[in-house]
Design an enzyme around this catalytic site. Structure first.
Site, PDB file in Angstrom:
ATOM      1  N   THR A   8       0.399  -9.196  12.716  1.00  0.00           N
ATOM      2  CA  THR A   8       1.256  -8.225  12.059  1.00  0.00           C
ATOM      3  C   THR A   8       0.424  -7.505  11.015  1.00  0.00           C
ATOM      4  O   THR A   8      -0.796  -7.628  11.010  1.00  0.00           O
ATOM      5  CB  THR A   8       2.480  -8.918  11.441  1.00  0.00           C
ATOM      6  OG1 THR A   8       3.306  -7.936  10.861  1.00  0.00           O
ATOM      7  CG2 THR A   8       2.073  -9.940  10.401  1.00  0.00           C
ATOM      8  N   LYS A  38       3.924  -6.926   4.081  1.00  0.00           N
ATOM      9  CA  LYS A  38       3.696  -5.534   3.722  1.00  0.00           C
ATOM     10  C   LYS A  38       3.398  -4.762   4.988  1.00  0.00           C
ATOM     11  O   LYS A  38       2.917  -5.306   5.988  1.00  0.00           O
ATOM     12  CB  LYS A  38       2.556  -5.387   2.714  1.00  0.00           C
ATOM     13  CG  LYS A  38       1.166  -5.813   3.176  1.00  0.00           C
ATOM     14  CD  LYS A  38       0.395  -4.829   4.021  1.00  0.00           C
ATOM     15  CE  LYS A  38       0.306  -3.473   3.365  1.00  0.00           C
ATOM     16  NZ  LYS A  38      -0.441  -2.505   4.282  1.00  0.00           N
ATOM     17  N   THR A  63       0.861  -1.186   0.000  1.00  0.00           N
ATOM     18  CA  THR A  63       0.000   0.000   0.000  1.00  0.00           C
ATOM     19  C   THR A  63       0.900   1.240   0.000  1.00  0.00           C
ATOM     20  O   THR A  63       1.315   1.699  -1.050  1.00  0.00           O
ATOM     21  CB  THR A  63      -0.979  -0.006   1.191  1.00  0.00           C
ATOM     22  OG1 THR A  63      -0.254  -0.248   2.401  1.00  0.00           O
ATOM     23  CG2 THR A  63      -2.032  -1.081   1.007  1.00  0.00           C
ATOM     24  N   ASN A 103       0.596  10.665   5.323  1.00  0.00           N
ATOM     25  CA  ASN A 103      -0.695  10.333   5.914  1.00  0.00           C
ATOM     26  C   ASN A 103      -1.743  11.431   5.726  1.00  0.00           C
ATOM     27  O   ASN A 103      -2.942  11.135   5.712  1.00  0.00           O
ATOM     28  CB  ASN A 103      -0.514  10.004   7.396  1.00  0.00           C
ATOM     29  CG  ASN A 103       0.071   8.617   7.578  1.00  0.00           C
ATOM     30  OD1 ASN A 103      -0.622   7.619   7.443  1.00  0.00           O
ATOM     31  ND2 ASN A 103       1.368   8.549   7.847  1.00  0.00           N
ATOM     32  N   THR A 143      -5.890  11.694  -0.951  1.00  0.00           N
ATOM     33  CA  THR A 143      -6.050  12.820  -1.872  1.00  0.00           C
ATOM     34  C   THR A 143      -5.219  12.634  -3.120  1.00  0.00           C
ATOM     35  O   THR A 143      -4.418  11.738  -3.213  1.00  0.00           O
ATOM     36  CB  THR A 143      -5.645  14.137  -1.185  1.00  0.00           C
ATOM     37  OG1 THR A 143      -4.260  14.042  -0.776  1.00  0.00           O
ATOM     38  CG2 THR A 143      -6.506  14.412   0.008  1.00  0.00           C
ATOM     39  N   GLU A 203       6.785   4.749   7.216  1.00  0.00           N
ATOM     40  CA  GLU A 203       6.408   5.949   6.474  1.00  0.00           C
ATOM     41  C   GLU A 203       7.250   7.148   6.902  1.00  0.00           C
ATOM     42  O   GLU A 203       7.194   7.589   8.047  1.00  0.00           O
ATOM     43  CB  GLU A 203       4.919   6.230   6.682  1.00  0.00           C
ATOM     44  CG  GLU A 203       4.043   5.189   6.011  1.00  0.00           C
ATOM     45  CD  GLU A 203       2.582   5.297   6.390  1.00  0.00           C
ATOM     46  OE1 GLU A 203       1.772   4.631   5.724  1.00  0.00           O
ATOM     47  OE2 GLU A 203       2.253   6.024   7.351  1.00  0.00           O
TER      48      GLU A 203
END
Length: 400
Positions: free
Chosen positions: A188, A177, A151, A395, A400, A272
């Site tokens: 997980t 992932k 993702t 995030n 968007t 991230e």
């Protein structure tokens, strides 16, 4: 990843995979994956403890009870979570469609989803892609499999190892992932690990429970648990190497631990916006739970994580995080280190510490924060990241 690097991953006997672009994601990206396991396979799985467990999680749990599992069907781009009974029906429709193509019962299909929460699953797109997905099954498709389940991940996550018992080879390979919404609770993000060892159900369940607790359940990026978390461990038994006891069991546990730990670390390193890989190691605890409480208090602290991003040796933030943790702590005897530099000794700033020493260590890409509570023999380790501007950007722009 280069072809020669990809080919270094071991092929697990009795496992084939496939991936296609069904249209759930934009730009024709791979978003639908299938893993086929030999009919002799034994499945074990753990799932999210979220009260909002996604529809595929609920269906997967029911199907696994039948003990006839053959296929893992995974879509990315849509979590099929917070979708009510219709979401469960959608997951079942996908299972039924694949079961018809594969010639198995629908309960042999274990569904998984990951992506945006709260949106209805586009079943028509998935069903339309299933014939090509099934046709594409191949033993060497670990790479497209790992791509299709991503993702916000920026890198694929594959790990592999093998060992020999009495001249016979056993293979273990897994994919995962995850890069955000990461602090699992007996699960997980999504991980699929397979071995061709011969293992009974009871032993496989024990291995997954034990190893997950020391790998996937010891990572945190943002302290958030997904609605779709799942960790699957499958034994095909095709190697015919019995690993239910003795040296075989020891080697198998070590191998699965290695693969799951590598996958867990890969998830943290791909966190991230992450710029640092951080190990938080707490020793000298009166109880194991006390060590874990301190470790997570540090690892999940936004103030600690932003200091890590800024290369700021603000050890007062570590003191704060330790101080608010639950459990037995005597502040007058606590020692704190960053890598090999002692920041605090017996509850006070170490006499040899300087800001220059601290800043030098904080600039490194890999950091170990060590806390010695000096109260007992227990210890725990958690892996985490820093918190950067990029995490906020990723995030805030996710939909968007």
């Amino acid at each position: 990843m280069k072809d020669d690097e990809y080919n270094s991953f071991n092929q697990v006997l009795g496992v084939r995979a496939s991936a296609v672009a069904s249209g759930l994601k934009k730009n024709s990206k791979l978003d639908l994956a299938l893993i086929e396991f030999a009919s002799s396979s034994v499945f074990s799985a753990v799932f999210t403890q979220s009260h909002f467990a996604a529809a595929p999680v609920l269906v997967a749990k029911e199907h696994l009870k039948k003990r006839i599992s053959r296929y893992c069907l995974i879509n990315s781009g849509n979590a099929n979570a917070a979708t009510g009974l219709e979401g469960e029906r959608d997951a079942l429709r996908c299972c039924e469609a694949l079961a018809e193509i594969a010639g198995v019962k629908k309960e042999a299909i274990i569904p998984f989803s990951t992506g945006v929460i709260g949106e209805p699953l586009d079943v028509d797109k998935i069903r339309a892609a299933l014939p090509d997905l099934f046709e594409g099954l191949h033993k060497k498709n670990w790479l497209p499999l790992s791509e299709a389940i991503m993702t916000t991940d920026t890198k694929i996550k594959i790990a592999s190892c093998k060992f020999n018992i009495s001249g016979s080879e056993v293979n273990i390979t897994g994919v995962a992932k995850g890069s955000g919404m990461i602090q699992p609770n007996m699960a997980t993000m999504l991980s699929f690990v397979a071995t061709d060892a011969l293992v009974d159900q009871k032993i496989l369940d024990e291995i997954l429970f034990e190893v997950s607790a020391r790998t996937f359940n010891r990572i945190t990026i943002d302290g958030d648990t997904s609605t779709n978390d799942a960790s699957v461990l499958v034994s095909t038994g095709i190697s015919e190497v019995d690993c239910n006891e003795g040296p075989g069991l020891v080697e198998l546990k070590q191998g699965i631990t290695l693969v799951m730990r590598d996958l867990a670390h890969a998830i943290v390193k791909d966190g991230e916006g992450a710029t640092k890989f951080v190990e938080v190691r707490v020793t000298g605890g009166n109880k194991r739970e006390d060590c874990l409480s301190v470790a997570y208090s540090i690892a999940n602290s936004p103030l600690v994580k932003t200091a890590l991003f800024a290369n700021d040796p603000n050890w007062g933030r570590l003191v704060m995080a330790i101080g608010k943790a639950e459990g037995k702590i005597d502040s007058s005897i606590v020692d704190i280190f960053v890598n090999d530099v002692c920041l605090m000794s017996v509850g006070q700033r170490d006499q040899s510490y300087t800001e220059e020493k601290g800043a030098r260590e904080m600039r490194k890409g890999s950091i170990v924060i060590r806390v010695n509570l000096n109260l007992g023999e227990y210890e725990e380790t958690v892996w985490t990241t820093d918190l950067s501007y990029e995490y906020v950007k990723i995030n805030s722009e996710y939909r968007t």
